[in-house]
Write an enzyme that holds these catalytic residues in place. Structure first.
Site, PDB file in Angstrom:
ATOM      1  N   ASP A 487      53.183  55.153  29.403  1.00 46.00           N
ATOM      2  CA  ASP A 487      54.184  54.840  28.383  1.00 46.00           C
ATOM      3  C   ASP A 487      55.105  53.775  28.970  1.00 46.00           C
ATOM      4  O   ASP A 487      55.153  53.601  30.199  1.00 46.00           O
ATOM      5  CB  ASP A 487      54.956  56.115  28.028  1.00 46.00           C
ATOM      6  N   ASP A 843      56.977  60.391  29.202  1.00 52.27           N
ATOM      7  CA  ASP A 843      58.188  61.199  29.321  1.00 52.27           C
ATOM      8  C   ASP A 843      58.063  62.541  28.610  1.00 52.27           C
ATOM      9  O   ASP A 843      58.971  63.354  28.644  1.00 52.27           O
ATOM     10  CB  ASP A 843      59.409  60.439  28.803  1.00 52.27           C
TER      11      ASP A 843
END
Length: 1155
Positions: A487, A843
């Site tokens: 990400d 995350d």
């Protein structure tokens, strides 16, 4: 499929698109189960009981190991509607046996049943001439499945509320009656996530019936009959200790998990009479109206928020430490789903920090229970721990095959020993016992346990460095990862952002860049920056998304929230129900001296959604006048929802310019709203259309300093890296260049695919990044490195309309931008179809589905464990990724070493026993004891302690035990071992002083003797030799000398065996060894052991250098089994790939096939 009367499928509610919410379909893999019904047959039951008695319980043990056989033996097939027992095959092909349970329903509830559930689930039977209503159901992996007569199948009980619309949910706001609540509780079961903690007696029974311990009991019995008393007693004591430790650990883990899972508290619910009642959370059922206090609570169920706002800590589920603001569900005819409405859903197990604006006096909130028990988000977490997915990893599959090979060796050894002993004229009892004894030697029962040692050490080392693992078998899989997805925001780049500037825009174009939003003139742009967010206050401190906190902070405005009943603020802003107030600073900058900004009240919020790429609020000024709607989100999405004439003509060029520099760009828009309308019930779709474009907010998102180092490290190790982000594609490409995923001299090709519309057909185009260069041939042939970049819309169109191009794009794509959460999950699965072992680092919030789908998912979070992924790292950067891969490789190599060592140990001992059987003798009881406990067990325990190498090597360790190097080396080493033992025997028998063995005796009666002593001495050295030979160091583990405990043990055991070979002294009688007086002969035995070591070590070095690969040349070069490698070869030879600057339609393509 068989006859649908006798066999059926579990009917599952159809879920919407996957989302980052904990109710991801990945966590419910049993969505398609094959179910067969069986009914007890009395005569079969009695026959099985008789057979169990006659077989002395062996039949019951077989039934315990194979429950399916027990069902087939005791029952007959029948329709599901009449079944007592169900045989279930889940989506992984595993079979389970469950019992159908019944529960009598209260006759007074019949009317309610018909009214609520259309009588679907009732099963009416005649008992004593009275009709009784029975609820038929079964429990599988904690979930309740009920019989629905109309569907002719068992369905998850959640099917009863799967079609609830948002309006239906609001219909429960008045509360349930006692009768309704009782009926629903009966159908849905208690609201408990109940983890069974078995008694020690039951655990002991199950543990003893484990095939490993059954084999141990068989072995111990055999050894006692064969007079191996000391060895049998030691094995018995160790087994008892092992069982005791195992029972303690299993029960301890069960108790820990039960304490974590079990949540029973008192909650307040509303009855349909309007009365609020305090009840146990165990009694909650879907449809109950829950009153949430202002101070919040630990939620015992999933619930849809209907009134008020809640600040929630969801770190246990998502790994995201930033609290999330939940807002009320919007009424409407759309189907309610916790996946699509996760911003309005409170999940079980999450901590509600604060609730406001929903109850009397402006405090608390109101919600409706939507799921209970194992159907909740927390239930999914517990279920994923209790029932983990089967690991599809070649190493574990080959382990079972390897045991079959050893079983075949044991069979051959048994036949050989039977023939040899039969010729020796032993009694039938001795013949059977000594022959079966070979089986206990050739198949080491501790083999499967030994290979987990490396994983245990690796897990301990990872934990000490802040990486927590809830699925230890995946540590070995880390060693085979070939591609890692990352990400962007919060993973590769910093969480926090700095506001770089603001640029107002309109029909006339963009204004100059204003570096500080405080310098903006009062107006919609400044008000939008100040109020278009979900920041809230907790004990006076602002809390929310880091980006929004920076945005509000940059304006200088202050946030205030209603106190008490909120009537004061409501009156100040025209009687509207106020959620929050933003007030401008008292000291206005010079640019604003001419006019002053006014306070703005937020009266409605529509939170940010990754799928929608936007959020919006509705505000009013003092007195309730000037009602405005503001929207913030991705520039492309915001511009598409604005009136075309309000969007500046330079919009695309400005966005391209800022994004190319790696800046994060957000767009804002607004429009007036009718202030006389009920702003609390206004629909999102009505607000977010026909907006007026306001401008752009530009933020600088710095790349974390560790990111470039880690990406470079992975690149040097030939590990492919990919970025998957929800951000703009140009920003993503810039960050990819900054962190080294894309070289600054590499070409970037943008893949643009458009879907089918009423006006156009689907198209696909590959466009080179604009640098003024013209390339007329294949990029490979031009000598250029290139990367593809694609956004979410193009990815969806590519999957739908150009599936033949998808593998080729995936092979070269490095940047995936504007990807929705479900697209991230889909991407991981598509990469896995190309045979990549995929890692994913994020995350945990929007990446939950992808983290679970990946072979190795790493969530950067402060939580020790979450449902987000198998691995959780407390480190706030991606430096944990190479650590995880290094530990995975080390663990995999260690598992290989231990597996090979245990197999070698069995073969060494088997060769020694068969050799001695051939000369009418055998090893003594205490000789076995010394070899197995002091030599092998000690070495196996300390062998796995070696840590990983400090560097990542470009090569990956093998995961196949059935490969040529493994089987070839084992065969060669076994041959050397056999030759060594035979050499020791022949050297002994060729000595002048040799005394032949007594031919009238056999076995232990011939001890001590020369043959046994020489073979025992050499085999003892061979155990140590093989421990050194199979213990791999370079390149995935630190060299042998770093494992100093192992090194010390090796030296001690070598000294011990040398002492026993040269001058055993007082232990001669204890071990039943022959006392050789010829020191030259003893030195010759030690020299033979040294020669054995040199040969084995030299052979292993040659095998490591690939000497056995020459055998592969005989069969010719084969294509790789991995699809991505085969496709890469084909594309590298194609001069027409990629087809630059050509517009392709679904029929205009040339397929490069691979099979």
């Amino acid at each position: 499929m068989m006859d649908t009367v006798r066999r059926g499928s579990v009917v599952e509610p159809q879920s919407g698109l996957p989302s980052p919410s904990p109710r991801d379909p990945l966590l419910s893999p049993d969505s398609h189960m094959d179910v067969q019904g069986y009914k007890w047959v009395r005569w079969r039951l009695w026959l099985c009981r008789l057979a169990a008695v006659l077989s002395l319980g062996v039949l019951l043990i077989v039934f315990h190991w194979r429950p399916r056989l027990a069902v087939l033996a005791r029952c007959c097939s029948c329709p599901l509607a009449l079944a007592d027992i169900l045989l279930i095959r889940d989506s992984f092909g595993q079979q389970h046996v469950v019992e159908v349970l019944t529960e009598e329903m209260d006759s007074s509830s019949l009317e309610m049943v018909v009214e609520l559930e259309e009588n679907e689930w009732r099963d009416t039977i005649q008992l004593h001439k009275e009709e009784k209503t029975l609820l038929r159901y079964y429990l599988f992996k904690g979930l309740r499945y009920i019989w629905l007569g109309r569907k002719g199948a068992f369905c998850r009980v959640s099917v009863l509320n799967e079609d609830w619309t948002c309006n239906d949910v609001y219909g429960f706001q008045k509360g349930l009656s006692h009768l309704e609540q009782s009926l629903r509780r009966c159908m849905y079961g208690p609201n408990l996530i109940d983890v069974q903690v078995k008694s020690y007696v039951k655990l002991l029974f199950e543990e003893v019936l484990n095939p490993f311990y059954v084999f141990q009991v068989f072995s111990i019995t055999l050894w006692i009959v064969d007079n191996y008393y000391y060895y049998a007693i030691c094995i018995f004591i160790i087994s008892i200790l092992s069982i005791g430790i195992s029972l303690y650990e299993i029960r301890k883990q069960s108790v820990t998990l039960r304490n974590m899972a079990r949540l029973v508290t008192n909650v307040t619910i509303r009855r349909n009479s309007g009365v609020e009642e305090l009840v146990s959370s165990e009694e909650l059922a879907p449809g109950d109206c829950l009153i949430i206090p202002q101070e919040g609570l630990l939620l015992p169920c999933d619930a849809a928020l209907l009134a008020g706002e809640c600040l929630v800590n969801e770190s246990m589920l998502t790994g995201e430490s930033v609290p999330v603001l939940k807002t009320p569900l919007l009424a409407g005819e759309g189907r309610y789903s916790s996946e699509t409405e996760h911003r309005h859903t409170l999940f079980c197990g999450t901590q509600l920090i604060q609730a406001k604006g929903g109850g009397p006096g402006g405090s608390g909130a109101v919600a409706v229970v939507t799921s209970t028990g194992f159907f909740t988000a927390k239930g999914n977490l517990v279920s994923s721990i209790l029932y983990p997915h089967p690991t599809d990893f070649r190493f574990y599959q080959d382990s079972a095959k390897f045991l079959l090979i050893l079983g075949f060796v044991a069979f051959v050894g048994t036949i050989y020993s039977f023939v040899v002993l039969f010729k020796s004229g032993v009694t039938w009892l001795e013949l059977v016992v000594m022959s079966l004894d070979v089986v206990t030697i050739a198949v080491p029962p501790a083999l499967s346990a030994a290979i987990t040692t490396g994983t245990i050490y690796a897990q301990h080392r990872l934990k000490s460095q802040g990486v927590f693992c809830i699925s230890p078998p995946r540590i070995n899989i880390c060693g085979k990862v070939s591609l890692f997805c990352f990400d962007k925001t919060g993973t590769l780049t910093e969480d926090g952002m700095d506001v770089w500037g603001v640029m107002e825009g309109g029909p006339a174009g963009f204004s100059e860049l204003v570096p500080d939003p405080r310098l903006l003139s009062p107006g919609p742009m400044l008000s939008g920056l100040a109020c278009c967010h979900t920041v809230t206050l907790l004990q006076g401190e602002p809390l929310g998304d880091p980006l929004e906190l920076k945005m509000v902070e940059s304006t200088g405005w202050t946030l205030h929230e209603p106190e008490g009943d909120g009537n004061v603020l409501d009156a100040e802003f025209g009687g509207h129900r106020v959620l929050a107030v933003l007030r401008p600073p008292k000291q206005q900058p010079q640019a604003q001296e001419a006019s002053t900004s006014e306070a703005v009240a937020i009266v409605q919020r529509f939170p940010f959604s990754s799928a929608l790429q936007r959020m919006s609020v509705v505000t009013v000024a003092r007195g309730g006048c000037s009602a405005l709607a503001f929207m913030k989100g991705s520039p492309e999405m915001v511009a598409s929802l604005c009136r075309a004439e309000t969007v500046p003509g330079q919009f695309s060029s400005k966005l391209h310019s800022f994004s190319s520099e790696g800046l994060r760009v957000l767009a804002l828009a607004y429009k007036p709203v009718d202030g006389n309308a009920d702003l609390r019930t206004i629909e999102r779709g009505e607000v977010e259309k026909d907006m007026q474009f306001l401008g752009l907010m530009i933020m600088k998102n710095l790349v974390k300093p560790e990111s470039a180092q880690v990406i470079n490290m992975l690149r040097l190790a030939h590990l492919r890296t990919v970025m998957v982000t929800g951000d703009n594609i140009l920003t993503a490409v810039n960050v990819a260049k900054s962190c080294g995923m894309v070289g600054f001299d590499d070409k970037v090709i943008f893949v643009n695919a458009t879907p089918h519309t009423a006006q156009s057909i689907p198209t696909l185009r590959f466009s080179l990044e604009d640098r003024g260069e013209v390339i007329t041939q294949g990029l490979y042939q031009s000598g250029f490195d290139y990367h593809l970049a694609i956004n979410g819309k193009s990815f969806a169109a590519l999957c739908d309309h150009f599936p033949e191009y998808l593998p080729k794009v995936l092979l070269r794509a490095t940047v995936f931008a504007r990807m929705a959460p479900d697209q991230k999950t889909q991407l991981v699965k598509e990469l896995q179809k190309l045979n990549y072992k995929v890692g994913m680092c994020g995350d945990g919030a929007n990446d939950c589905g992808a983290l679970r789908a990946a072979d190795v998912g790493v969530s950067l979070s402060e939580a020790e464990a979450s449902v987000a992924s198998p691995f959780t790292s407390k480190t706030e950067n991606i430096s944990c990724v190479p650590l995880l891969i290094r530990e995975g490789r080390c663990s995999l190599v260690t598992s290989f070493s231990l597996f090979r060592y245990m197999a070698s140990y069995s073969l060494i001992q088997l060769c020694a026993v068969l050799t001695l059987y051939s000369v009418r003798t055998r090893l003594s009881d205490k000789q076995f004891l010394l070899c197995d406990f002091f030599l092998v067990t000690t070495l196996a325990i300390v062998m796995g302690r070696g840590g990983p190498s400090d560097k990542l090597d470009p090569s990956r360790p093998s995961a196949s035990l059935m490969s040529l190097p493994v089987l070839g080396s084992l065969f060669i080493h076994t041959s050397v071992i056999v030759l060594g033992q035979l050499a020791a025997l022949f050297i002994t028998t060729s000595q002048d002083w040799y005394v032949p063995i007594n031919s009238t005796r056999i076995g232990a009666d011939n001890l001590p003797n020369m043959e046994d002593t020489s073979v025992f001495a050499l085999s003892g050295f061979q155990y140590i030799i093989m421990a050194v030979v199979v213990t791999k160091g370079y390149p995935h583990k630190k060299p042998l000398y770093y494992n100093w405990i192992f090194l010390c043990v090796l030296l001690i055991l070598f000294a011990l065996m040398t002492w026993l070979a040269l001058n055993p002294g007082p232990v001669l009688k204890i071990l039943q060894l022959y006392d050789f007086s010829d020191m030259n002969f003893k030195m010759l035995l030690v020299a033979l052991a040294a020669l054995n070591f040199l040969i084995c070590f030299f052979v292993e070095v040659l095998i490591d250098l690939g000497i056995l690969n020459c055998l592969r040349l005989l069969r010719g070069r084969r294509e790789s089994k991995k699809q991505y490698k085969r496709l890469n070869v084909l594309l590298s030879e194609s001069s027409s790939w990629p087809p630059l600057n050509q517009t392709l339609s679904p029929r205009d393509y040339t397929v490069i096939q691979f099979s």
